[in-house]
Scaffold this motif. Structure first.
Motif, short mmCIF file in Angstrom:
data_model
loop_
_atom_site.label_atom_id
_atom_site.label_comp_id
_atom_site.label_asym_id
_atom_site.label_seq_id
_atom_site.Cartn_x
_atom_site.Cartn_y
_atom_site.Cartn_z
N SER A 276 102.31 -83.74 -90.66
CA SER A 276 101.88 -82.52 -91.49
C SER A 276 102.29 -82.43 -92.95
O SER A 276 102.13 -81.66 -93.60
CB SER A 276 102.07 -81.34 -90.87
OG SER A 276 103.56 -81.05 -90.65
N GLN A 285 100.62 -79.60 -95.20
CA GLN A 285 99.27 -79.31 -94.75
C GLN A 285 98.76 -77.80 -94.71
O GLN A 285 97.73 -77.64 -94.82
CB GLN A 285 99.15 -79.65 -93.19
CG GLN A 285 97.87 -79.87 -92.62
CD GLN A 285 97.84 -80.37 -91.27
OE1 GLN A 285 98.53 -80.67 -90.61
NE2 GLN A 285 96.30 -80.62 -90.82
N ALA A 286 99.77 -76.95 -94.48
CA ALA A 286 99.27 -75.60 -94.75
C ALA A 286 98.79 -75.07 -96.05
O ALA A 286 98.25 -74.06 -96.23
CB ALA A 286 100.52 -74.88 -94.16
N ASN A 287 99.44 -75.98 -96.95
CA ASN A 287 99.04 -75.64 -98.48
C ASN A 287 97.35 -75.92 -98.83
O ASN A 287 97.08 -75.72 -99.86
CB ASN A 287 99.85 -76.52 -99.45
CG ASN A 287 101.36 -76.15 -99.08
OD1 ASN A 287 102.18 -77.16 -99.29
ND2 ASN A 287 101.58 -74.90 -99.29
#
Length: 288
Positions: A276, A285-287
């Protein structure tokens, strides 16, 4: 006669002249025969039926003469070739241009090309044109921190997980390749020129642990293997070493690692990040 330039009525007469006791050849250059392999002198074994013969009047050596390479070294411009490897071209750039014209254009097209009036512009509008590694800002920054007179030999590594066997167990290994940034990119990109060298076959072991730790241990094993294989390169990158270049000049060489060519899974293992995370930035990955 090729030695005294005397004229004879036939080839046979020249041979008789050369083989005579009063031959014009110097003593150290008189005709001699090459040693004959034992296999051509006739079989002395009772178990072998192979025989061979040689002509007793063939293969003589009639002295030592200068070949084409020797005559080139006696040329009046030989000293220029010792100073400039690309002579009669001005430099490497001019030689590459000539090579490109010969390999891609006909003689008529080359003549038309050479008659063109080319403009000569340097650093247009203050823009810096980047090409190979040596034109990059990083190369100049590294050179600023090295000792005076040091030479960079930038190291480029490449690795990939490759199947070694398909039928007997499906064995896989990590192959590690190496090349240097001093070579032209077109040379490095052609497999037939063999600019890359395989320096290690690193195993992919199966550990008897929980599956969550399998990938971590395999990555740790990979890093340990690379650490051992590249030990001397790391010493040369830090302290430098003396080695001869292709022209036999001794250089004080430093070997910084400037690139590692690999796919995304390999890059994540090298950077020791999870799936991630980005292997080259701080992004997650959350960005996205």
């Amino acid at each position: 006669c090729p030695n005294c330039n005397a004229e004879f009525p036939s080839i046979e007469a020249v041979i008789l002249h050369l083989n005579s006791q009063s031959t014009c050849w110097p003593h150290e250059s008189r005709p001699q025969q090459f040693p004959i392999p034992p296999g051509l002198q006739g079989s002395h074994s009772s178990t072998s039926s192979t025989t061979g013969h040689y002509h007793p009047q063939a293969g003589y050596v009639f002295g030592v003469g200068k070949n084409l390479f020797d005559r080139l070294q006696e040329d009046e411009y030989d000293y220029r070739r010792k100073i400039n490897t690309y002579y009669p071209f001005h430099d490497e750039g001019e030689w590459e241009l000539g090579r490109f014209l010969v390999e891609n254009l006909t003689q008529t097209q080359i003549d038309k090309f050479l008659k063109l009036k080319w403009p000569h512009v340097v650093n247009t509008r203050g823009q810096h044109e980047y090409g190979n590694y040596m034109s990059a800002d990083m190369a100049w920054k590294i050179q600023d921190h090295l000792q005076v007179g040091a030479t960079q030999v930038p190291i480029i590594l490449g690795s990939d997980k490759t199947p070694v066997t398909r039928i007997t167990g499906g064995l896989e290994m990590h192959l590690l390749f190496i090349t240097i940034g001093n070579l032209d990119s077109e040379v490095r990109s052609k497999a037939t020129l063999r600019a890359w060298r395989c320096i290690a076959y690193m195993p992919i072991a199966k550990f008897r642990v929980h599956p969550d730790y399998q990938g971590i241990l395999q990555a740790q094993l990979w890093h340990k293997c690379v650490d051992l294989v590249c030990a001397n390169l790391k010493i040369a990158a830090k302290d430098g070493c003396f080695m001869p270049d292709p022209s036999q000049y001794i250089r004080y060489v430093f070997t910084p690692l400037v690139a590692h060519v690999c796919d995304l899974p390999e890059a994540m293992m090298i950077a020791a990040v999870s799936k991630s995370a980005s292997p080259i930035t701080m992004a997650m990955q959350a960005n996205f």
